[in-house]
Design a protein around this motif. Structure first.
Motif, PDB file in Angstrom:
ATOM      1  N   ASN A  84     -39.231 -10.955 -43.129  1.00 26.40           N
ATOM      2  CA  ASN A  84     -37.977 -11.524 -42.616  1.00 26.40           C
ATOM      3  C   ASN A  84     -37.439 -12.501 -43.653  1.00 26.40           C
ATOM      4  O   ASN A  84     -37.372 -13.714 -43.413  1.00 26.40           O
ATOM      5  CB  ASN A  84     -38.204 -12.216 -41.271  1.00 26.40           C
ATOM      6  CG  ASN A  84     -38.754 -11.292 -40.213  1.00 26.40           C
ATOM      7  OD1 ASN A  84     -38.017 -10.623 -39.513  1.00 26.40           O
ATOM      8  ND2 ASN A  84     -40.084 -11.259 -40.093  1.00 26.40           N
ATOM      9  N   ARG A 103     -41.196 -19.415 -36.101  1.00 25.78           N
ATOM     10  CA  ARG A 103     -41.956 -18.730 -35.064  1.00 25.78           C
ATOM     11  C   ARG A 103     -43.341 -18.342 -35.602  1.00 25.78           C
ATOM     12  O   ARG A 103     -44.344 -18.447 -34.892  1.00 25.78           O
ATOM     13  CB  ARG A 103     -41.194 -17.483 -34.617  1.00 25.78           C
ATOM     14  CG  ARG A 103     -41.789 -16.770 -33.404  1.00 25.78           C
ATOM     15  CD  ARG A 103     -41.653 -17.617 -32.143  1.00 25.78           C
ATOM     16  NE  ARG A 103     -42.198 -16.940 -31.004  1.00 25.78           N
ATOM     17  CZ  ARG A 103     -41.476 -16.157 -30.196  1.00 25.78           C
ATOM     18  NH1 ARG A 103     -40.180 -16.017 -30.396  1.00 25.78           N
ATOM     19  NH2 ARG A 103     -42.045 -15.561 -29.160  1.00 25.78           N
ATOM     20  N   CYS A 129     -35.116 -15.734 -43.097  1.00 26.85           N
ATOM     21  CA  CYS A 129     -34.862 -16.006 -41.672  1.00 26.85           C
ATOM     22  C   CYS A 129     -35.674 -17.227 -41.233  1.00 26.85           C
ATOM     23  O   CYS A 129     -36.894 -17.160 -41.105  1.00 26.85           O
ATOM     24  CB  CYS A 129     -35.222 -14.793 -40.822  1.00 26.85           C
ATOM     25  SG  CYS A 129     -34.926 -15.054 -39.052  1.00 26.85           S
ATOM     26  N   LYS A 133     -44.804  -9.148 -37.039  1.00 29.59           N
ATOM     27  CA  LYS A 133     -43.384  -9.108 -36.686  1.00 29.59           C
ATOM     28  C   LYS A 133     -42.614 -10.254 -37.321  1.00 29.59           C
ATOM     29  O   LYS A 133     -41.493 -10.069 -37.810  1.00 29.59           O
ATOM     30  CB  LYS A 133     -43.234  -9.139 -35.160  1.00 29.59           C
ATOM     31  CG  LYS A 133     -41.798  -9.119 -34.676  1.00 29.59           C
ATOM     32  CD  LYS A 133     -41.749  -9.130 -33.153  1.00 29.59           C
ATOM     33  CE  LYS A 133     -40.305  -9.118 -32.646  1.00 29.59           C
ATOM     34  NZ  LYS A 133     -40.247  -9.155 -31.169  1.00 29.59           N
ATOM     35  N   TYR A 134     -43.208 -11.465 -37.320  1.00 31.75           N
ATOM     36  CA  TYR A 134     -42.479 -12.647 -37.767  1.00 31.75           C
ATOM     37  C   TYR A 134     -42.898 -13.140 -39.157  1.00 31.75           C
ATOM     38  O   TYR A 134     -42.473 -14.212 -39.567  1.00 31.75           O
ATOM     39  CB  TYR A 134     -42.662 -13.785 -36.757  1.00 31.75           C
ATOM     40  CG  TYR A 134     -42.028 -13.500 -35.419  1.00 31.75           C
ATOM     41  CD1 TYR A 134     -40.647 -13.548 -35.256  1.00 31.75           C
ATOM     42  CD2 TYR A 134     -42.813 -13.177 -34.312  1.00 31.75           C
ATOM     43  CE1 TYR A 134     -40.061 -13.281 -34.032  1.00 31.75           C
ATOM     44  CE2 TYR A 134     -42.234 -12.902 -33.074  1.00 31.75           C
ATOM     45  CZ  TYR A 134     -40.853 -12.954 -32.947  1.00 31.75           C
ATOM     46  OH  TYR A 134     -40.281 -12.702 -31.737  1.00 31.75           O
ATOM     47  N   SER A 160     -37.640 -16.790 -37.852  1.00 31.94           N
ATOM     48  CA  SER A 160     -38.901 -16.057 -37.983  1.00 31.94           C
ATOM     49  C   SER A 160     -39.975 -16.917 -38.641  1.00 31.94           C
ATOM     50  O   SER A 160     -41.141 -16.885 -38.247  1.00 31.94           O
ATOM     51  CB  SER A 160     -38.681 -14.779 -38.794  1.00 31.94           C
ATOM     52  OG  SER A 160     -37.805 -13.904 -38.127  1.00 31.94           O
TER      53      SER A 160
END
Length: 373
Positions: free
Chosen positions: A38, A47, A41, A32-33, A44
């Motif tokens: 991403n 994270r 970002c 997801k990250y 992200s």
């Protein structure tokens, strides 16, 4: 002052999670990250780094055992174990391996032991979601062992000083030969301090520290979450006889909000709308934790359960830039009481859906047909 997020919170797992669960959760979050998904970002990217660090620790049985017992303090010198009460004592464990193994078979040279660093303490603080959004500065009161003022923490009367213990030579431990083995134990004269005080301070009785109530200022940065830790360096328990003080860890707990649910920097809220607004479209206004009212546009034909996202209206990124998103979950409400006029119009609308015309609605359809040309 630094902030630290709980590893289990980062991986969205319970502390009792098994290895398979940790691995599955890590893979899902990593996908997801991942920076490749991403692009650009920063939230992200940070994270992704954080969850990778958390998994690297928890996948190792020995590191996980240390983390479960001591938290982030397990990987810093002079860290400590958990305790109870308002400001809780973590204790020290930097000498675990030394105490277990010592200097195997008596090899090597011993350095003077000296007084031990003070224990780390824990304080639990509850804050609101608004506090977590804006950040805040607040004061807390804790009871701790602080340095004795008259002797400046030395434990000796002013004008005198501690001397190296004659029994252990200042090492804090003594050795005894037992066959082929050398047994090492705490010095009975200085009790492991390596020093003795012939003229102790009357205020602290030679301990170098006394119990005090301290008022401290805690600065909470914007974007903190449940389980975030704020460290106050040197505000823990004072070390004995002038040794460095431990740290005070503030564990933050965010109260449940009446409107918003939170996942990282994203805020979720449920918004009821009328079926006419859902059908024809419109706007609703949602109050945010920033004190502003955010306008959410409802597209025509919106179905119940649809999620509408407003970017940049969520929580701030902790120690970063930007904000997360605000996600509104739409719930279409069906009226339970209708006036005669409302019922008549709905009946007419139903006839258009089913293709059923009757004398009462014929004139209505003619007007519609005429209006449409």
């Amino acid at each position: 002052m630094t902030t630290e997020v709980d590893f289990y919170e980062l991986l969205e797992c319970e502390r009792t999670a098994d290895d398979a669960t940790l691995k599955a959760s890590y893979r899902k979050l990593a996908m997801k990250y991942h920076p490749d998904k991403n692009d650009g970002c920063k939230d992200s990217e940070s994270r992704f780094k954080a969850i990778s660090e958390a998994y690297d620790c928890l996948k190792d049985p020995q590191k996980r055992a240390a983390y479960d017992r001591f938290g982030h303090a397990a990987f810093r010198n002079g860290a400590g174990a958990g305790g109870a009460g308002g400001a809780q004592d973590f204790g020290a464990f930097s000498d675990i391996f030394e105490n277990i193994f010592g200097e195997f078979m008596g090899g090597g040279q011993r350095a003077p032991r000296g007084p031990r660093r003070g224990a780390d303490l824990r304080y639990d603080m509850e804050i609101t979601l608004e506090d977590a959004f804006r950040g805040k500065s607040t004061e807390i009161t804790v009871d701790v062992s602080a340095s004795c003022d008259p002797c400046h923490g030395t434990g000796a009367n002013p004008g005198t000083s501690a001397k190296a213990c004659g029994t252990c030579g200042g090492h804090g431990k003594v050795r005894a030969q037992q066959g082929f083995f050398v047994v090492e134990r705490t010095c009975p004269s200085c009790h492991g301090a390596g020093q003795v005080i012939s003229d102790p301070c009357g205020h602290c009785r030679g301990e170098g520290r006394v119990e005090k109530t301290k008022t401290l200022t805690v600065n909470i940065p914007p974007g903190v979450d449940e389980g975030t830790r704020v460290r106050l360096t040197g505000e823990g328990e004072a070390g004995a006889r002038g040794a460095p003080s431990g740290d005070l860890y503030i564990f933050l707990h965010v109260q449940r909000h009446a409107l918003f649910e939170r996942e990282g920097t994203t805020l979720f809220a449920r918004a009821p709308i009328s079926f006419t607004t859902a059908s024809l479209g419109g706007e609703i206004r949602i109050p945010g934790p920033d004190g502003e009212r955010h306008t959410i546009k409802i597209p025509a034909g919106t179905q119940s359960g649809r999620e509408l996202r407003q970017r940049g209206a969520g929580m701030p990124v902790l120690q970063g830039r930007g904000r997360g998103d605000l996600v509104i979950r739409v719930e279409v409400e069906t009226p339970t009481k209708l006036t005669a006029r409302q019922r008549e119009l709905l009946e007419q609308f139903r006839a258009t859906e089913t293709g059923e015309e009757n004398p009462q609605t014929t004139s209505f359809f003619k007007k519609v047909k005429s209006a449409l040309g």
